[in-house]
Design a protein around this motif. Structure first.
Motif, mmCIF file in Angstrom:
data_model
loop_
_atom_site.group_PDB
_atom_site.id
_atom_site.type_symbol
_atom_site.label_atom_id
_atom_site.label_comp_id
_atom_site.label_asym_id
_atom_site.label_seq_id
_atom_site.Cartn_x
_atom_site.Cartn_y
_atom_site.Cartn_z
ATOM 1 N N PRO A 217 0.807 -1.229 0.000
ATOM 2 C CA PRO A 217 0.000 0.000 0.000
ATOM 3 C C PRO A 217 0.836 1.274 0.000
ATOM 4 O O PRO A 217 0.399 2.303 -0.524
ATOM 5 C CB PRO A 217 -0.819 -0.117 1.297
ATOM 6 C CG PRO A 217 -0.875 -1.567 1.573
ATOM 7 C CD PRO A 217 0.436 -2.116 1.109
ATOM 8 N N LEU A 220 1.466 2.462 -3.400
ATOM 9 C CA LEU A 220 0.276 2.772 -4.187
ATOM 10 C C LEU A 220 -0.373 4.058 -3.687
ATOM 11 O O LEU A 220 -1.578 4.128 -3.456
ATOM 12 C CB LEU A 220 -0.721 1.605 -4.108
ATOM 13 C CG LEU A 220 -0.203 0.277 -4.657
ATOM 14 C CD1 LEU A 220 -1.199 -0.841 -4.392
ATOM 15 C CD2 LEU A 220 0.083 0.381 -6.158
ATOM 16 N N GLN A 221 0.448 5.069 -3.480
ATOM 17 C CA GLN A 221 -0.018 6.357 -3.011
ATOM 18 C C GLN A 221 0.098 7.388 -4.134
ATOM 19 O O GLN A 221 0.659 7.125 -5.192
ATOM 20 C CB GLN A 221 0.802 6.801 -1.798
ATOM 21 C CG GLN A 221 0.758 5.843 -0.638
ATOM 22 C CD GLN A 221 -0.636 5.658 -0.061
ATOM 23 O OE1 GLN A 221 -1.410 6.621 0.038
ATOM 24 N NE2 GLN A 221 -0.968 4.435 0.320
ATOM 25 N N LYS A 229 -3.872 4.850 -7.836
ATOM 26 C CA LYS A 229 -4.687 5.266 -6.698
ATOM 27 C C LYS A 229 -5.810 4.274 -6.428
ATOM 28 O O LYS A 229 -6.109 3.956 -5.268
ATOM 29 C CB LYS A 229 -5.273 6.657 -6.963
ATOM 30 C CG LYS A 229 -6.082 7.234 -5.818
ATOM 31 C CD LYS A 229 -5.242 7.482 -4.590
ATOM 32 C CE LYS A 229 -6.040 8.204 -3.511
ATOM 33 N NZ LYS A 229 -5.234 8.444 -2.295
ATOM 34 N N GLY A 232 -4.461 1.320 -4.726
ATOM 35 C CA GLY A 232 -4.214 1.667 -3.329
ATOM 36 C C GLY A 232 -5.493 1.697 -2.509
ATOM 37 O O GLY A 232 -5.511 1.269 -1.345
ATOM 38 N N ASN A 233 -6.571 2.180 -3.106
ATOM 39 C CA ASN A 233 -7.860 2.222 -2.399
ATOM 40 C C ASN A 233 -8.389 0.826 -2.091
ATOM 41 O O ASN A 233 -9.215 0.656 -1.189
ATOM 42 C CB ASN A 233 -8.890 2.977 -3.237
ATOM 43 C CG ASN A 233 -8.621 4.466 -3.290
ATOM 44 O OD1 ASN A 233 -7.877 5.010 -2.469
ATOM 45 N ND2 ASN A 233 -9.206 5.144 -4.264
ATOM 46 N N THR A 238 -5.613 1.246 3.506
ATOM 47 C CA THR A 238 -6.191 2.463 2.928
ATOM 48 C C THR A 238 -7.662 2.573 3.290
ATOM 49 O O THR A 238 -8.148 3.660 3.650
ATOM 50 C CB THR A 238 -6.019 2.469 1.402
ATOM 51 O OG1 THR A 238 -4.645 2.261 1.077
ATOM 52 C CG2 THR A 238 -6.483 3.780 0.811
#
Length: 287
Positions: A217, A220-221, A229, A232-233, A238
Motif C-alpha cells: 500500500p 500505491l499512493q 490510486k 491503493g484504495n 487504505t
C-alpha cells in the motif's frame, strides 16, 4: 443366520476409516492447536498492550501540547484538534496488523513445516472443512483481540482528552472507527493464513504477509495515475484510514478519494477472498 447392519445416522457421514468428524469437532481441534502455539499468548500478552500503549502515549503527548498553548483552540473547525486520531495511530495499528497476519500464517505453515498437516488430512480427508474451521477459530480469537484493543484505545485516549475535544462512542464517526479498527485484526489474520496456504514456508509467508498488508500500500499512493490510486484504495490499510476519519473535521478534497461505502466493501472482500484462496490452495495442491 443373517445379521442386520444398522446404517449410521444421517448426521454422521462415514468414510473409509469410520465416522467423519463433524464441523464442531474440527472447531474444537483447531481451538486446541491455536492455543498450543506460544505465539498466541505473545500476541495477547505483548501485542495488544503495546498498541494500546502507543495510542495512549500519543494522547498524553497531545494533551501536554494542548495544555501548554497560550491561546485556546480556534473556533475554525479546520484548525481544531482531532482527538479521534490519537486513538488510532497509524504505525501502532500497522504493527498489530503484521502481528495478527503473522499469527494467522503460523497457524497454517506451522502444520506444514512440522508435518502435522499430513496427519490432519489423513484423519479428516475433507480439506475444505479443515481450512474453514481454521478460519473460523482464527477469526473469532482475533476479532475479540481487535475489539479489546480498539475499545481500550478509544476509551482511554478520549478520557485523557476529554477537555480538548474528546469524543464519546455516540459522536459522529466514533463507532465506525472503533468497528473498523476491531475488524482490521481478523482481516489481517485471514490474509496471513491465505498467504501461508500458498507459500507454505515460514520466512516466505511472513515476508509476503508484511508486503501485502503494509509495504505494497505504501507504493500505491499519490494521485498522478488513477489506476495506481484505485489499487491503493483496494488495500485494507487504505480502507481503514478512510473509515477512521472524523467526519466532524474538514479535510482537503483528495483526488480519486475512496468513499466510506467503498472502504466497507474492501473490508468485506478481503476476508472472503482469503478464505477462498485457502480452500482452493489445499484442494488443488499436493502436500
Amino acid at each position: 443366520m443373517t445379521t442386520t447392519t444398522t446404517p449410521p445416522p444421517a448426521t454422521e457421514v462415514t468414510g473409509a476409516t469410520g465416522p467423519r468428524a463433524r464441523f464442531r469437532h474440527l472447531l474444537a481441534a483447531e481451538w486446541i492447536k491455536l492455543w498450543s502455539l506460544r505465539s498466541t499468548y505473545w500476541v495477547l500478552a505483548i501485542g495488544a498492550p503495546a498498541v494500546t500503549g502507543i495510542n495512549v502515549n500519543s494522547a498524553l503527548t497531545n494533551l501536554d501540547w494542548l495544555s501548554q498553548r497560550d491561546a485556546p483552540a480556534p473556533m475554525d473547525p479546520r484548525m481544531r484538534y482531532d482527538a479521534l486520531s490519537s486513538a488510532f495511530v497509524d504505525p501502532a495499528w500497522q504493527i498489530l496488523m503484521v502481528v495478527a497476519g503473522s499469527v494467522g500464517a503460523l497457524a497454517v505453515f506451522g502444520e506444514y513445516t512440522s508435518g502435522l498437516i499430513r496427519t490432519t488430512f489423513t484423519a479428516v480427508p475433507d480439506r475444505r472443512a479443515v481450512m474453514l474451521a481454521k478460519a473460523v477459530v482464527m477469526s473469532a480469537v482475533t476479532a475479540v483481540l481487535g475489539v479489546l484493543v480498539s475499545v481500550a484505545s478509544f476509551g482511554v485516549t478520549q478520557a485523557i482528552l476529554r477537555e480538548h475535544g474528546g469524543l464519546s462512542i455516540g459522536d459522529p464517526g466514533a463507532l465506525r472507527a472503533v468497528a473498523a479498527s476491531a475488524l482490521l485484526i481478523p482481516l489481517s489474520a485471514l490474509v496471513g493464513m491465505a498467504v501461508a496456504a500458498l507459500v507454505r514456508h515460514a520466512t516466505g509467508s511472513i515476508v509476503t504477509t508484511l508486503v501485502s498488508l503494509v509495504l505494497a500500500p505504501a507504493f500505491l499512493q499519490g494521485d498522478t495515475y488513477r489506476w495506481v490510486k484505485e489499487l491503493g484504495n483496494a488495500m485494507p490499510i487504505t480502507a481503514w484510514n478512510t473509515l477512521i476519519e472524523n467526519p466532524a473535521m474538514e479535510h482537503p478534497p483528495a483526488k480519486y478519494a475512496e468513499t466510506v461505502t467503498e472502504a466497507w466493501i474492501v473490508f468485506a472482500a478481503w476476508p472472503v477472498a482469503a478464505v477462498i484462496v485457502m480452500v482452493l490452495a489445499v484442494r488443488r495442491r499436493d502436500l
